[in-house]
Design an enzyme around this catalytic site. Structure first.
Site, PDB file in Angstrom:
ATOM      1  N   SER A 187       0.986  -1.179   0.064  1.00 54.72           N
ATOM      2  CA  SER A 187       0.096  -0.007  -0.084  1.00 54.72           C
ATOM      3  C   SER A 187       0.862   1.318  -0.063  1.00 54.72           C
ATOM      4  O   SER A 187       0.420   2.380  -0.432  1.00 54.72           O
ATOM      5  CB  SER A 187      -0.775   0.207   1.206  1.00 54.72           C
ATOM      6  OG  SER A 187      -1.771  -0.894   1.258  1.00 54.72           O
ATOM      7  N   PRO A 221      -0.510  -2.286   8.464  1.00 56.16           N
ATOM      8  CA  PRO A 221       0.703  -2.662   9.030  1.00 56.16           C
ATOM      9  C   PRO A 221       1.574  -1.686   9.164  1.00 56.16           C
ATOM     10  O   PRO A 221       2.560  -1.355   9.761  1.00 56.16           O
ATOM     11  CB  PRO A 221       1.132  -3.884   8.296  1.00 56.16           C
ATOM     12  CG  PRO A 221       0.735  -3.752   7.145  1.00 56.16           C
ATOM     13  CD  PRO A 221      -0.721  -3.188   7.143  1.00 56.16           C
ATOM     14  N   GLY A 222       1.370  -0.307   8.384  1.00 51.19           N
ATOM     15  CA  GLY A 222       2.383   0.903   8.275  1.00 51.19           C
ATOM     16  C   GLY A 222       2.885   1.327   7.075  1.00 51.19           C
ATOM     17  O   GLY A 222       3.841   2.004   7.189  1.00 51.19           O
ATOM     18  N   GLY A 223       2.231   1.021   5.829  1.00 54.43           N
ATOM     19  CA  GLY A 223       2.874   1.084   4.534  1.00 54.43           C
ATOM     20  C   GLY A 223       2.873   2.642   4.729  1.00 54.43           C
ATOM     21  O   GLY A 223       3.700   3.283   3.991  1.00 54.43           O
ATOM     22  N   ASP A 259     -10.530   3.803  17.898  1.00 50.34           N
ATOM     23  CA  ASP A 259     -11.300   3.845  16.769  1.00 50.34           C
ATOM     24  C   ASP A 259     -11.112   5.084  15.845  1.00 50.34           C
ATOM     25  O   ASP A 259     -11.222   6.417  16.392  1.00 50.34           O
ATOM     26  CB  ASP A 259     -12.705   3.927  17.083  1.00 50.34           C
ATOM     27  CG  ASP A 259     -13.727   3.844  15.935  1.00 50.34           C
ATOM     28  OD1 ASP A 259     -13.505   3.993  14.908  1.00 50.34           O
ATOM     29  OD2 ASP A 259     -15.043   3.662  16.240  1.00 50.34           O
ATOM     30  N   ASP A 275      -6.628   5.356   4.935  1.00 49.71           N
ATOM     31  CA  ASP A 275      -6.943   4.352   3.935  1.00 49.71           C
ATOM     32  C   ASP A 275      -7.617   3.146   4.553  1.00 49.71           C
ATOM     33  O   ASP A 275      -7.585   1.895   4.489  1.00 49.71           O
ATOM     34  CB  ASP A 275      -5.165   3.687   3.790  1.00 49.71           C
ATOM     35  CG  ASP A 275      -5.346   2.511   2.539  1.00 49.71           C
ATOM     36  OD1 ASP A 275      -6.178   2.628   1.744  1.00 49.71           O
ATOM     37  OD2 ASP A 275      -4.607   1.787   2.540  1.00 49.71           O
ATOM     38  N   LYS A 304     -12.984   3.775  -1.064  1.00 52.13           N
ATOM     39  CA  LYS A 304     -13.206   2.374  -1.464  1.00 52.13           C
ATOM     40  C   LYS A 304     -14.374   2.106  -2.266  1.00 52.13           C
ATOM     41  O   LYS A 304     -15.487   2.581  -1.653  1.00 52.13           O
ATOM     42  CB  LYS A 304     -13.252   1.137  -0.326  1.00 52.13           C
ATOM     43  CG  LYS A 304     -11.871   1.514   0.603  1.00 52.13           C
ATOM     44  CD  LYS A 304     -10.700   1.042  -0.047  1.00 52.13           C
ATOM     45  CE  LYS A 304      -9.699   1.412   0.941  1.00 52.13           C
ATOM     46  NZ  LYS A 304      -8.153   1.384   0.579  1.00 52.13           N
TER      47      LYS A 304
HETATM   48  C1  LIG Z   1      -6.378  -1.083   3.922  1.00 50.70           C
HETATM   49  S1  LIG Z   1      -5.695  -1.350   5.692  1.00 50.70           S
HETATM   50  C2  LIG Z   1      -4.724   0.116   5.692  1.00 50.70           C
HETATM   51  C3  LIG Z   1      -3.159  -0.239   4.957  1.00 50.70           C
HETATM   52  C4  LIG Z   1      -2.034   0.739   5.448  1.00 50.70           C
HETATM   53  N1  LIG Z   1      -2.371   2.219   4.811  1.00 50.70           N
HETATM   54  C5  LIG Z   1      -0.745   0.524   5.069  1.00 50.70           C
HETATM   55  O1  LIG Z   1      -0.125   0.974   4.243  1.00 50.70           O
HETATM   56  O2  LIG Z   1      -0.426  -0.586   5.616  1.00 50.70           O
HETATM   57  C6  LIG Z   1      -6.925  -0.683   6.435  1.00 50.70           C
HETATM   58  C7  LIG Z   1      -6.681  -0.703   8.030  1.00 50.70           C
HETATM   59  O3  LIG Z   1      -7.942   0.240   8.540  1.00 50.70           O
HETATM   60  C8  LIG Z   1      -7.993  -0.357  10.008  1.00 50.70           C
HETATM   61  N2  LIG Z   1      -9.286  -0.046  10.539  1.00 50.70           N
HETATM   62  C9  LIG Z   1     -10.537  -0.089   9.893  1.00 50.70           C
HETATM   63  N3  LIG Z   1     -11.684   0.482  10.554  1.00 50.70           N
HETATM   64  C10 LIG Z   1     -10.828   1.103  11.497  1.00 50.70           C
HETATM   65  C11 LIG Z   1     -11.407   1.934  12.489  1.00 50.70           C
HETATM   66  N4  LIG Z   1     -12.625   2.172  12.811  1.00 50.70           N
HETATM   67  N5  LIG Z   1     -10.383   2.608  13.346  1.00 50.70           N
HETATM   68  C12 LIG Z   1      -9.068   2.464  13.098  1.00 50.70           C
HETATM   69  N6  LIG Z   1      -8.620   1.553  12.298  1.00 50.70           N
HETATM   70  C13 LIG Z   1      -9.581   0.993  11.395  1.00 50.70           C
HETATM   71  C14 LIG Z   1      -7.807  -1.812   9.875  1.00 50.70           C
HETATM   72  O4  LIG Z   1      -7.556  -2.295  10.900  1.00 50.70           O
HETATM   73  C15 LIG Z   1      -6.645  -2.010   8.715  1.00 50.70           C
HETATM   74  O5  LIG Z   1      -5.373  -2.236   9.327  1.00 50.70           O
END
Ligand SMILES: C[S@@+](CC[C@H](N)C(=O)[O-])C[C@H]1O[C@@H](n2cnc3c(N)ncnc32)[C@H](O)[C@@H]1O
Length: 356
Positions: A187, A221-223, A259, A275, A304
């Site tokens: 990502s 995970p942190g991209g 959250d 994201d 999305k």
């Molecule tokens: C597509 S991943 C993000 C990838 C990230 N941008 C990267 O580069 O690694 C989406 C993330 O959103 C988190 N997420 C979804 N709903 C959330 C919420 N209400 N509060 C915090 N995190 C949330 C999920 O746990 C997931 O890790």
């Protein structure tokens, strides 16, 4: 020119056509799009046969689902295997086009990939014939224009003429980036591409600098966080999921297990990125909360789009945000990036002239 040719991600032709139709309605232009789903391009034709009003309309800069925009001729079809060059030269001669370079391109599809070799094979003979015809000129002799030969089948090519200021200067309109090996997820490429898409090199240098601050909503995970850290920013990463251990060990990231839709920052930050996979309207509304409250100066976020009516959904989100924040205050740009799949990326920045 006879029509406009746009490239897009395969499967998003209908969305691009809808976007173009909406723009045409706004501008009072009578046009109709033509496309076949899954082919990764859309043609736009004038309804009354006069292409002149298309020339300066439908700019690439404002497009969401298009990667490239080219003033084009109608496609050449039924080319013979024995001589594909002569009909192309004839069309170019008749059009009076002049250019300094020739690019052979194919749609960004599996079928398109199979046609790469054809473009390669035609490169030299076509360039030599067009040079002889006086259409292919030296550098600086044709205002930087470039001929695009867009091969969609072995016997079908559409010719487009790109002027530097109104088209993408990347082959296929695609910014190809190398996946950084150290990044916690692929990502990471999306955020890097977004910065290239929405910020000039000078802006990237000024606005992504050592000591600045950012919040990454849905960070694990942190991209994206990794990209921010790479530029020297301090990041609050909001996610209940686990963050990459190496990234956390660097000391520039604070992991906040909350959250993202309710957490509020203790102090304003320079950048907000997000994201999260959730309803686009919900994400856009939360970004609106942040910008309205002044918690972040600038934002990049993904919407999305797993639904059918993707263009309408995006338009609705952007319109709501714009109404809420005021077009005088915030400037929104949205684009389906090459590294975006069923999603688009939005950049929100203070409008020029608005207080920074
Ligand atoms: C597509 S991943 C993000 C990838 C990230 N941008 C990267 O580069 O690694 C989406 C993330 O959103 C988190 N997420 C979804 N709903 C959330 C919420 N209400 N509060 C915090 N995190 C949330 C999920 O746990 C997931 O890790």
């Amino acid at each position: 020119m006879e029509e406009l040719l746009f490239y897009c991600r395969a499967g998003f032709e209908k969305d691009l056509a809808g976007e173009l139709a909406a723009e045409a309605a706004r501008e009072g232009l009578a046009v109709y799009p033509r496309f076949v789903e899954g082919t990764a391009f859309v043609r736009l034709l004038s309804a009354d046969g006069d292409p002149a009003p298309l020339r300066d309309a439908f700019s690439l800069e404002e497009r969401i689902f298009a990667r490239q925009r080219l003033p084009a001729l109608h496609p050449l079809e039924g080319l013979s295997r024995e001589d594909r060059v002569s009909p192309v030269v004839e069309r170019i001669r008749a059009s009076g086009w002049a250019f300094e370079a020739i690019w052979h391109e194919t749609p960004d599809t599996n079928k398109g990939k199979e046609l790469h070799r054809l473009g390669k094979a035609l490169e030299r003979p076509l360039a030599s014939a067009l040079r002889k015809a006086g259409a292919l000129r030296g550098q600086g002799e044709a205002q930087g224009c470039r001929l695009h030969c867009f091969w969609t089948a072995g016997d079908r090519v559409q010719l487009g003429l790109a002027a530097p200021e109104s088209s993408s200067d990347r082959p296929g309109g695609i910014l190809r980036l190398k996946a950084p090996r150290a990044a916690p997820s692929r990502s990471a490429l999306k955020l890097e591409e977004a910065w290239h898409q929405f910020l000039t090199p000078e802006e990237r240098e000024q606005r992504l600098a050592e000591g600045m601050t950012a919040v990454d909503l849905g960070a694990a995970p942190g991209g994206w966080t990794w990209q921010l850290v790479r530029h020297g920013l301090h990041v609050q990463a909001v996610d209940n999921g686990p963050m990459d251990a190496d990234l956390m060990a660097g000391g520039q990231v604070e992991h906040i297990r909350e959250d993202a839709f309710t957490w509020m920052p203790p102090r304003p930050v320079h950048w907000l990125v997000c994201d999260i996979v959730d309803r686009p309207g919900r994400v856009a509304d939360r970004i609106g909360d942040w910008l309205e409250a002044g918690w972040a100066r600038e934002a990049i976020f993904n919407l999305k789009l797993p639904m059918k009516k993707r263009f309408e959904t995006v338009r609705d989100c952007l319109d709501r945000l714009e109404q809420r924040l005021g077009a005088q205050t915030v400037r929104l740009r949205a684009r389906q990036l090459y590294h975006d799949r069923e999603e688009i990326t939005v950049h929100a920045r203070p409008a020029r002239g608005a207080a920074d």
